[in-house]
Design an enzyme around this catalytic site. Structure first.
Site, short mmCIF file in Angstrom:
data_model
loop_
_atom_site.label_atom_id
_atom_site.label_comp_id
_atom_site.label_asym_id
_atom_site.label_seq_id
_atom_site.Cartn_x
_atom_site.Cartn_y
_atom_site.Cartn_z
N CYS A 30 -56.28 47.35 41.04
CA CYS A 30 -56.21 47.97 42.29
C CYS A 30 -55.21 47.19 43.39
O CYS A 30 -55.69 46.18 43.85
CB CYS A 30 -57.58 48.23 42.93
SG CYS A 30 -57.45 48.93 44.45
N CYS A 33 -56.59 46.68 46.84
CA CYS A 33 -57.86 45.59 46.56
C CYS A 33 -57.30 44.40 46.57
O CYS A 33 -58.08 43.44 47.38
CB CYS A 33 -58.54 45.90 45.19
SG CYS A 33 -59.33 47.66 45.25
#
Length: 102
Positions: A30, A33
């Site tokens: 991600c 993230c």
């Protein structure tokens, strides 16, 4: 204080912490993230009054489901074992600290 990798085995001790808890739900693939991760690490190092943990949603799907995490990154702040604030998506450090400080 360093970031704690949270899993099913240590979650109860995290949940029962007497300090406010910041949980970062993430996945390695991600992009947002990866943007939030160093911010969360810095908050953990600079603020020993908080317990900061990361939960990989792919390794811990049960915890992600228990917290109703549908999008990542999701940040959750817990006090006394209950989620009091949460946000989804990349957040700046000031906003994450504001979540913790209430």
């Amino acid at each position: 204080m360093s970031v704690l990798n949270v899993n099913q085995n240590n979650f109860e001790s995290v949940k029962s912490s007497d300090r406010p808890v910041l949980l970062d739900f993430y996945a390695d693939w991600c992009g947002p993230c990866r943007m939030v991760s160093p911010i969360v690490d810095a908050i953990a190092e600079e603020n020993p009054q908080y317990l900061v943990g990361k939960i990989n949603v792919e390794d811990e799907p049960e915890l992600a489901q228990a917290f109703k995490v549908f999008s990542i990154p999701t940040l959750a702040v817990m006090k006394n074992g209950k989620v009091i604030r949460r946000s989804t998506g990349a957040q700046p450090k000031t906003q994450i600290l504001a979540m913790l400080e209430g």
